[in-house]
Scaffold this active site. Sequence first.
Site, PDB file in Angstrom:
ATOM      1  N   GLU A 147     107.669 -27.787 105.979  1.00 40.34           N
ATOM      2  CA  GLU A 147     108.182 -28.353 107.239  1.00 40.34           C
ATOM      3  C   GLU A 147     109.621 -27.936 107.508  1.00 40.34           C
ATOM      4  O   GLU A 147     110.017 -27.732 108.655  1.00 40.34           O
ATOM      5  CB  GLU A 147     108.060 -29.874 107.233  1.00 40.34           C
ATOM      6  CG  GLU A 147     106.621 -30.326 107.356  1.00 40.34           C
ATOM      7  CD  GLU A 147     106.502 -31.805 107.659  1.00 40.34           C
ATOM      8  OE1 GLU A 147     107.052 -32.244 108.681  1.00 40.34           O
ATOM      9  OE2 GLU A 147     105.871 -32.520 106.853  1.00 40.34           O
ATOM     10  N   ASN A 160     100.380 -36.883 107.973  1.00 41.25           N
ATOM     11  CA  ASN A 160      99.503 -36.002 107.200  1.00 41.25           C
ATOM     12  C   ASN A 160     100.066 -36.026 105.792  1.00 41.25           C
ATOM     13  O   ASN A 160     101.098 -35.396 105.530  1.00 41.25           O
ATOM     14  CB  ASN A 160      99.570 -34.560 107.698  1.00 41.25           C
ATOM     15  CG  ASN A 160      98.835 -34.305 108.999  1.00 41.25           C
ATOM     16  OD1 ASN A 160      97.720 -33.824 109.009  1.00 41.25           O
ATOM     17  ND2 ASN A 160      99.486 -34.630 110.111  1.00 41.25           N
ATOM     18  N   GLU A 200      99.965 -37.484 113.406  1.00 46.79           N
ATOM     19  CA  GLU A 200     100.913 -36.360 113.468  1.00 46.79           C
ATOM     20  C   GLU A 200     100.109 -35.050 113.580  1.00 46.79           C
ATOM     21  O   GLU A 200      99.063 -34.918 112.955  1.00 46.79           O
ATOM     22  CB  GLU A 200     101.715 -36.346 112.166  1.00 46.79           C
ATOM     23  CG  GLU A 200     102.651 -35.167 111.968  1.00 46.79           C
ATOM     24  CD  GLU A 200     103.162 -35.062 110.529  1.00 46.79           C
ATOM     25  OE1 GLU A 200     102.395 -35.366 109.578  1.00 46.79           O
ATOM     26  OE2 GLU A 200     104.332 -34.672 110.349  1.00 46.79           O
ATOM     27  N   ASN A 228     108.698 -31.081 115.283  1.00 45.96           N
ATOM     28  CA  ASN A 228     107.496 -31.853 114.965  1.00 45.96           C
ATOM     29  C   ASN A 228     107.597 -33.127 115.811  1.00 45.96           C
ATOM     30  O   ASN A 228     108.407 -34.005 115.533  1.00 45.96           O
ATOM     31  CB  ASN A 228     107.467 -32.155 113.470  1.00 45.96           C
ATOM     32  CG  ASN A 228     106.153 -32.783 113.023  1.00 45.96           C
ATOM     33  OD1 ASN A 228     105.412 -33.335 113.827  1.00 45.96           O
ATOM     34  ND2 ASN A 228     105.895 -32.707 111.721  1.00 45.96           N
ATOM     35  N   CYS A 241     105.307 -39.556 110.039  1.00 46.66           N
ATOM     36  CA  CYS A 241     105.018 -39.234 108.637  1.00 46.66           C
ATOM     37  C   CYS A 241     106.156 -39.632 107.695  1.00 46.66           C
ATOM     38  O   CYS A 241     106.385 -40.815 107.479  1.00 46.66           O
ATOM     39  CB  CYS A 241     104.651 -37.758 108.525  1.00 46.66           C
ATOM     40  SG  CYS A 241     103.839 -37.360 106.957  1.00 46.66           S
ATOM     41  N   LYS A 267     110.649 -35.508 115.029  1.00 44.30           N
ATOM     42  CA  LYS A 267     110.737 -35.967 113.640  1.00 44.30           C
ATOM     43  C   LYS A 267     112.098 -35.695 113.020  1.00 44.30           C
ATOM     44  O   LYS A 267     112.573 -34.542 112.999  1.00 44.30           O
ATOM     45  CB  LYS A 267     109.641 -35.276 112.828  1.00 44.30           C
ATOM     46  CG  LYS A 267     109.513 -35.746 111.384  1.00 44.30           C
ATOM     47  CD  LYS A 267     108.255 -35.108 110.778  1.00 44.30           C
ATOM     48  CE  LYS A 267     107.983 -35.547 109.353  1.00 44.30           C
ATOM     49  NZ  LYS A 267     106.717 -34.946 108.852  1.00 44.30           N
TER      50      LYS A 267
END
Lengths: 299, 299
Positions: A132, A183, A36, A96, A158, A113
């Site tokens: 995020e 991450n 990611e 993302n 993730c 994402k």
Amino acid sequence: MGAIQKSDSREQAVERMITLLEQASQQDCTLVVYPELALTTFFPRWYMEDQAEVDTWFEQQMPGPATQPLFDRAKALKIAISFGFAELTPDGQHFNTSIMTDREANIVGRYRKTHLPGHSEFDTERDFQHLEKRYFLPGDTGFPVTRTMGGIFGMCICNDRRWPETYRVMGLQGVEMICLGYNTPSVNSQRRNEGPADRLFHNRLVMQSGAYQNSTWVVGIAKAGVEDGFPLIGGSLIVDPNGKIAVEAQSEEDELIVHACDLDDCTFGKKTIFDFARHRRTEHYGLIVEQTGVVEPAL
Amino acid sequence: MGAIQKSDSREQAVERMITLLEQASQQDCTLVVYPELALTTFFPRWYMEDQAEVDTWFEQQMPGPATQPLFDRAKALKIAISFGFAELTPDGQHFNTSIMTDREANIVGRYRKTHLPGHSEFDTERDFQHLEKRYFLPGDTGFPVTRTMGGIFGMCICNDRRWPETYRVMGLQGVEMICLGYNTPSVNSQRRNEGPADRLFHNRLVMQSGAYQNSTWVVGIAKAGVEDGFPLIGGSLIVDPNGKIAVEAQSEEDELIVHACDLDDCTFGKKTIFDFARHRRTEHYGLIVEQTGVVEPAL
């Protein structure tokens, strides 16, 4: 991949990715999966108020000037690639994102994402920030799968890997390999005594169960090591459709892990214990889509 | 619980259950969980054509004459119980059922198994039969939860534990402890090289991930040992809301495993990483209920 510092350039990251690609070529790999946000540091740990500054972490083109060499080398080596990056769309939306290419470097899959962890405002209660929900919109793609290279491939990113819905939606489309990058901070920002051992345990648990319960390969790839003082777990792994770990990274540096994944290994599970058509009972699953949060029974 | 042979009576099984109850009382337990089909051998391994013979394995009353002593003793000791049995309803329906009582031996929860494994006709391809789809209807209860003893409790049975939908539907109702029993053959009837080690691995994997992903206790209880030549795995365990195994059975005999389960341990996960209201994205989960089996993308 090992750490990428805040001061490192995209060009530096791409150079490292190409080095890994060359190693992969020497081992006859046909697909390489990267983490990611593979082109930059994990910038959502930094609180930013200036949207122009935020936007410097995003890609407006893929491939773009910094990433074209990666695509070119992948095409030359006939290796499909998948990696994550922060995407800024022409109409100004921030996601993302991960993409996957075929062995000719054509982008054949794009995923944004779904499950954004963290928070959107500065949180004084946390040991460090995880913004995020500030910098990204929840993905608008759902969990599509792509036929390529003779198989059915999907992606997630993730925190998506902790949610069984992620795997199941792709499982219902016959997915045979899920590629994902992550991450993951080595310590829970809200629970200091949850350290790397627990984080790696959960990392394995969710990917192994997702693989087993949908009889699919899962390739989970970390950005690892210490970024500007903030440690990230490693633990990149390839899980087989029986839920077993086929291979796992040993370091927190740039490291290639390789496995010959036979997509036909998915067949047994999909035809027996997880033959969805014979065994699933959707009439009892309604709450999963009807209800977002918890509704407890009346007192 | 250890094996129950085909020739063993319900009274013998209940006597063993009461012995375990007495041991539990000595350790100040307030809830005892027994296996699936706790009163008889795992009869779905036997092929029967005569429905009158099939019905001899079923209970038409709960409690009934054979089980009343268990309820009486549980009430006297103020221990809630949960166990599984084959249920024949007044209108002639057959279910694989579990009940849960409060500490006064009142039945406060009833669950009928949703995910029936196996097959409905004699299968010459298998090493042994697994005829749950022949003898039982799929459950009609869904996955209800019950408020009792200061917490929110749910149940599932055996193969249900392999399906993430099971845990999620209860998780969406705030479940804090899921009680489940199982009878799992030590070898896969369709894959001889999948033996006890693999079966125990999957057993742990699905219960640990279900617990973690819904931040709930999971109490999974085996009927174990060799029933008329057919071995069943043990591996009874109690999993905490962080996905860790708190305690695990060591034998394949009648054995009490005990743990002090603090339901408040569910709170951290439910309020942070698995705060469903903040993180779930139901707009992308539609396939889970719209589609029973796999639909692959077009070639």
